[in-house]
Design a protein around this motif. Structure first.
Motif, PDB file in Angstrom:
ATOM      1  N   ILE A  70       0.771  -1.217  -0.018  1.00  0.00           N
ATOM      2  CA  ILE A  70      -0.296   0.008   0.115  1.00  0.00           C
ATOM      3  C   ILE A  70       0.968   1.129   0.075  1.00  0.00           C
ATOM      4  CG2 ILE A  70      -1.744   1.275   1.249  1.00  0.00           C
ATOM      5  CD1 ILE A  70      -2.870  -1.385   2.080  1.00  0.00           C
ATOM      6  N   LEU A  71       1.859   1.120   0.859  1.00  0.00           N
ATOM      7  CA  LEU A  71       2.557   2.410   0.820  1.00  0.00           C
ATOM      8  C   LEU A  71       3.665   2.599  -0.467  1.00  0.00           C
ATOM      9  CD1 LEU A  71       4.177   2.123   4.460  1.00  0.00           C
ATOM     10  CD2 LEU A  71       2.355   3.620   3.641  1.00  0.00           C
ATOM     11  N   ARG A  72       4.018   1.490  -1.023  1.00  0.00           N
ATOM     12  CA  ARG A  72       4.597   1.538  -2.262  1.00  0.00           C
ATOM     13  C   ARG A  72       3.556   2.060  -3.448  1.00  0.00           C
ATOM     14  NH1 ARG A  72       8.433   0.369  -5.530  1.00  0.00           N
ATOM     15  NH2 ARG A  72       8.303  -1.238  -7.298  1.00  0.00           N
ATOM     16  N   LEU A  73       2.513   1.582  -3.345  1.00  0.00           N
ATOM     17  CA  LEU A  73       1.364   2.229  -4.266  1.00  0.00           C
ATOM     18  C   LEU A  73       1.383   3.577  -3.910  1.00  0.00           C
ATOM     19  CD1 LEU A  73      -0.666   1.179  -6.522  1.00  0.00           C
ATOM     20  CD2 LEU A  73      -2.268   0.990  -4.783  1.00  0.00           C
ATOM     21  N   ARG A  74       0.915   3.983  -2.840  1.00  0.00           N
ATOM     22  CA  ARG A  74       0.910   5.708  -2.492  1.00  0.00           C
ATOM     23  C   ARG A  74       2.117   6.310  -3.091  1.00  0.00           C
ATOM     24  NH1 ARG A  74       2.885   7.169   3.198  1.00  0.00           N
ATOM     25  NH2 ARG A  74       4.533   6.288   1.846  1.00  0.00           N
ATOM     26  N   ASP A  75       3.483   5.939  -2.805  1.00  0.00           N
ATOM     27  CA  ASP A  75       4.641   6.652  -3.270  1.00  0.00           C
ATOM     28  C   ASP A  75       4.269   6.779  -5.025  1.00  0.00           C
ATOM     29  OD1 ASP A  75       5.288   6.951  -0.782  1.00  0.00           O
ATOM     30  OD2 ASP A  75       6.805   5.386  -1.012  1.00  0.00           O
ATOM     31  N   ILE A  76       4.046   5.474  -5.424  1.00  0.00           N
ATOM     32  CA  ILE A  76       3.865   5.674  -7.053  1.00  0.00           C
ATOM     33  C   ILE A  76       2.921   6.562  -7.431  1.00  0.00           C
ATOM     34  CG2 ILE A  76       3.223   4.224  -9.130  1.00  0.00           C
ATOM     35  CD1 ILE A  76       4.524   1.842  -7.748  1.00  0.00           C
ATOM     36  N   ALA A  77       1.974   6.733  -6.800  1.00  0.00           N
ATOM     37  CA  ALA A  77       0.791   7.578  -7.100  1.00  0.00           C
ATOM     38  C   ALA A  77       1.324   8.994  -6.954  1.00  0.00           C
ATOM     39  CB  ALA A  77      -0.534   7.508  -6.259  1.00  0.00           C
ATOM     40  N   LEU A  78       2.053   9.334  -5.996  1.00  0.00           N
ATOM     41  CA  LEU A  78       2.435  10.540  -5.411  1.00  0.00           C
ATOM     42  C   LEU A  78       3.589  11.000  -6.715  1.00  0.00           C
ATOM     43  CD1 LEU A  78       2.699  10.609  -1.527  1.00  0.00           C
ATOM     44  CD2 LEU A  78       0.688  11.525  -3.170  1.00  0.00           C
ATOM     45  N   SER A  79       4.401  10.068  -7.070  1.00  0.00           N
ATOM     46  CA  SER A  79       5.204  10.467  -8.082  1.00  0.00           C
ATOM     47  C   SER A  79       4.653  10.769  -9.388  1.00  0.00           C
ATOM     48  CB  SER A  79       6.143   9.165  -8.401  1.00  0.00           C
ATOM     49  OG  SER A  79       6.959   8.834  -7.153  1.00  0.00           O
ATOM     50  N   GLY A  80       3.471  10.045  -9.610  1.00  0.00           N
ATOM     51  CA  GLY A  80       2.711  10.444 -10.754  1.00  0.00           C
ATOM     52  C   GLY A  80       2.100  11.954 -10.657  1.00  0.00           C
ATOM     53  N   LEU A  81       1.560  12.203  -9.481  1.00  0.00           N
ATOM     54  CA  LEU A  81       1.217  13.849  -9.196  1.00  0.00           C
ATOM     55  C   LEU A  81       2.197  14.806  -9.214  1.00  0.00           C
ATOM     56  CD1 LEU A  81      -1.026  13.328  -5.729  1.00  0.00           C
ATOM     57  CD2 LEU A  81      -1.786  13.706  -8.239  1.00  0.00           C
ATOM     58  N   ALA A  82       3.636  14.320  -8.976  1.00  0.00           N
ATOM     59  CA  ALA A  82       4.632  15.301  -9.284  1.00  0.00           C
ATOM     60  C   ALA A  82       5.025  15.367 -10.761  1.00  0.00           C
ATOM     61  CB  ALA A  82       5.891  14.589  -8.578  1.00  0.00           C
ATOM     62  N   LEU A  83       4.684  14.424 -11.336  1.00  0.00           N
ATOM     63  CA  LEU A  83       4.776  14.473 -12.783  1.00  0.00           C
ATOM     64  C   LEU A  83       3.692  15.427 -13.472  1.00  0.00           C
ATOM     65  CD1 LEU A  83       6.178  13.652 -15.489  1.00  0.00           C
ATOM     66  CD2 LEU A  83       4.631  11.722 -15.759  1.00  0.00           C
ATOM     67  N   ILE A  84       2.535  15.199 -13.036  1.00  0.00           N
ATOM     68  CA  ILE A  84       1.445  16.039 -13.708  1.00  0.00           C
ATOM     69  C   ILE A  84       1.560  17.363 -13.167  1.00  0.00           C
ATOM     70  CG2 ILE A  84      -1.125  16.578 -13.283  1.00  0.00           C
ATOM     71  CD1 ILE A  84      -1.593  13.383 -12.878  1.00  0.00           C
ATOM     72  N   GLY A  85       2.078  17.718 -12.010  1.00  0.00           N
ATOM     73  CA  GLY A  85       2.358  19.082 -11.728  1.00  0.00           C
ATOM     74  C   GLY A  85       3.499  19.758 -12.386  1.00  0.00           C
ATOM     75  N   ALA A  86       4.580  18.815 -12.801  1.00  0.00           N
ATOM     76  CA  ALA A  86       5.580  19.394 -13.781  1.00  0.00           C
ATOM     77  C   ALA A  86       4.960  19.695 -15.076  1.00  0.00           C
ATOM     78  CB  ALA A  86       6.614  18.476 -13.804  1.00  0.00           C
ATOM     79  N   VAL A  87       4.083  18.649 -15.697  1.00  0.00           N
ATOM     80  CA  VAL A  87       3.771  19.146 -17.007  1.00  0.00           C
ATOM     81  C   VAL A  87       2.820  20.395 -16.869  1.00  0.00           C
ATOM     82  CG1 VAL A  87       1.949  18.082 -18.564  1.00  0.00           C
ATOM     83  CG2 VAL A  87       3.772  16.631 -17.765  1.00  0.00           C
ATOM     84  N   ALA A  88       2.026  20.419 -15.846  1.00  0.00           N
ATOM     85  CA  ALA A  88       0.920  21.576 -15.595  1.00  0.00           C
ATOM     86  C   ALA A  88       1.761  22.785 -15.684  1.00  0.00           C
ATOM     87  CB  ALA A  88       0.012  21.657 -14.126  1.00  0.00           C
ATOM     88  N   VAL A  89       3.036  23.004 -15.036  1.00  0.00           N
ATOM     89  CA  VAL A  89       3.827  24.224 -14.910  1.00  0.00           C
ATOM     90  C   VAL A  89       4.590  24.423 -16.269  1.00  0.00           C
ATOM     91  CG1 VAL A  89       6.061  25.116 -14.164  1.00  0.00           C
ATOM     92  CG2 VAL A  89       4.504  24.067 -12.701  1.00  0.00           C
ATOM     93  N   ILE A  90       5.124  23.504 -17.053  1.00  0.00           N
ATOM     94  CA  ILE A  90       5.660  23.849 -18.309  1.00  0.00           C
ATOM     95  C   ILE A  90       4.396  24.159 -19.338  1.00  0.00           C
ATOM     96  CG2 ILE A  90       6.607  22.329 -20.425  1.00  0.00           C
ATOM     97  CD1 ILE A  90       7.914  20.801 -18.201  1.00  0.00           C
ATOM     98  N   ALA A  91       3.166  23.590 -19.170  1.00  0.00           N
ATOM     99  CA  ALA A  91       2.226  23.830 -19.951  1.00  0.00           C
ATOM    100  C   ALA A  91       1.825  25.415 -19.847  1.00  0.00           C
ATOM    101  CB  ALA A  91       0.914  22.870 -19.983  1.00  0.00           C
ATOM    102  N   LEU A  92       1.564  25.806 -18.530  1.00  0.00           N
ATOM    103  CA  LEU A  92       1.515  27.182 -18.294  1.00  0.00           C
ATOM    104  C   LEU A  92       2.388  28.028 -18.740  1.00  0.00           C
ATOM    105  CD1 LEU A  92      -0.126  29.437 -16.397  1.00  0.00           C
ATOM    106  CD2 LEU A  92       1.318  28.649 -14.627  1.00  0.00           C
ATOM    107  N   MET A  93       3.518  27.801 -18.602  1.00  0.00           N
ATOM    108  CA  MET A  93       4.761  28.865 -19.228  1.00  0.00           C
ATOM    109  C   MET A  93       4.585  28.723 -20.749  1.00  0.00           C
ATOM    110  SD  MET A  93       8.126  27.988 -16.592  1.00  0.00           S
ATOM    111  CE  MET A  93       8.390  26.688 -17.299  1.00  0.00           C
ATOM    112  N   LEU A  94       4.343  27.709 -21.388  1.00  0.00           N
ATOM    113  CA  LEU A  94       4.285  27.572 -23.008  1.00  0.00           C
ATOM    114  C   LEU A  94       3.274  28.463 -23.339  1.00  0.00           C
ATOM    115  CD1 LEU A  94       5.585  23.996 -23.881  1.00  0.00           C
ATOM    116  CD2 LEU A  94       6.719  26.311 -23.874  1.00  0.00           C
ATOM    117  N   HIS A  95       1.961  28.284 -22.883  1.00  0.00           N
ATOM    118  CA  HIS A  95       0.800  28.892 -23.282  1.00  0.00           C
ATOM    119  C   HIS A  95       0.813  30.282 -22.846  1.00  0.00           C
ATOM    120  CE1 HIS A  95      -3.839  28.670 -22.880  1.00  0.00           C
ATOM    121  NE2 HIS A  95      -3.462  29.693 -23.389  1.00  0.00           N
ATOM    122  N   VAL A  96       1.429  30.930 -21.782  1.00  0.00           N
ATOM    123  CA  VAL A  96       1.489  32.161 -21.507  1.00  0.00           C
ATOM    124  C   VAL A  96       2.473  32.913 -22.222  1.00  0.00           C
ATOM    125  CG1 VAL A  96       2.260  34.147 -19.854  1.00  0.00           C
ATOM    126  CG2 VAL A  96       0.638  32.395 -19.200  1.00  0.00           C
TER     127      VAL A  96
END
Length: 167
Positions: free
Chosen positions: A4-30
């Motif tokens: 369960i803890l490993r699954l949580r860490d994988i999900a949180l890594s996915g969130l970090a990736l989504i956050g990074a993509v959102a930052v890059i998309a925001l910068m490129l769009h603006v």
């Protein structure tokens, strides 16, 4: 429990990736909007609305669970130095319980709002462009729900929730 803890860490890594993509998309769009506005006098329609209804909401609420996991939330430890180790564990458990309850309440309220906006097909008009905004409302319950899961896991396995530097 380890799975369960490993699954949580994988999900949180996915969130970090989504956050990074959102930052890059925001910068490129603006940057593209500013460049087009100044070079060709044709801005990208609804840039302000996209930034406020999608990018900024995602950047604020998706990382909540990751911040909870990494111990990055504000902590006031005025009384902790006066407590015994057992009392500190009880205090940490009570804080995790209260945090979980608050995140669950926020999840529930924002989910109801998101579902209502989904049913009505919420949108905004910008420069005669119709921008659908109801999907952005689901970002909040996702962030609050994942944060609730992280704090609930802290109730079950409190030592796994400590920041890496404190271990």
């Amino acid at each position: 429990m380890h799975a369960i803890l490993r699954l949580r860490d994988i999900a949180l890594s996915g969130l970090a990736l989504i956050g990074a993509v959102a930052v890059i998309a925001l910068m490129l769009h603006v940057v593209a909007d500013v460049a087009m506005r100044n070079l060709t006098n044709t801005p990208i329609p609804a840039t302000f609305e996209i930034v406020t209804h999608y990018y900024m909401v995602a950047l604020a609420f998706i990382p909540l669970a990751w911040v909870e996991r990494s111990g990055g939330m504000v902590q006031v430890e005025v009384m902790e130095g006066l407590m015994s180790p057992a009392m500190t564990r009880v205090s940490d458990w009570l804080v995790a319980l209260l945090s979980t309850a608050i995140y669950v309440a926020l999840f529930w309220v924002t989910l109801q709002t998101a579902l209502k906006n989904f049913d009505t097909g919420t949108f905004v008009m910008s420069q005669s462009t119709r921008l659908v905004t109801w999907p952005g409302y689901f970002i909040l319950p996702a962030g609050f729900g994942l944060a609730a899961l992280v704090t609930a896991l802290r109730l079950i396995a409190p030592d796994t929730a400590k920041p890496e530097a404190a271990k």
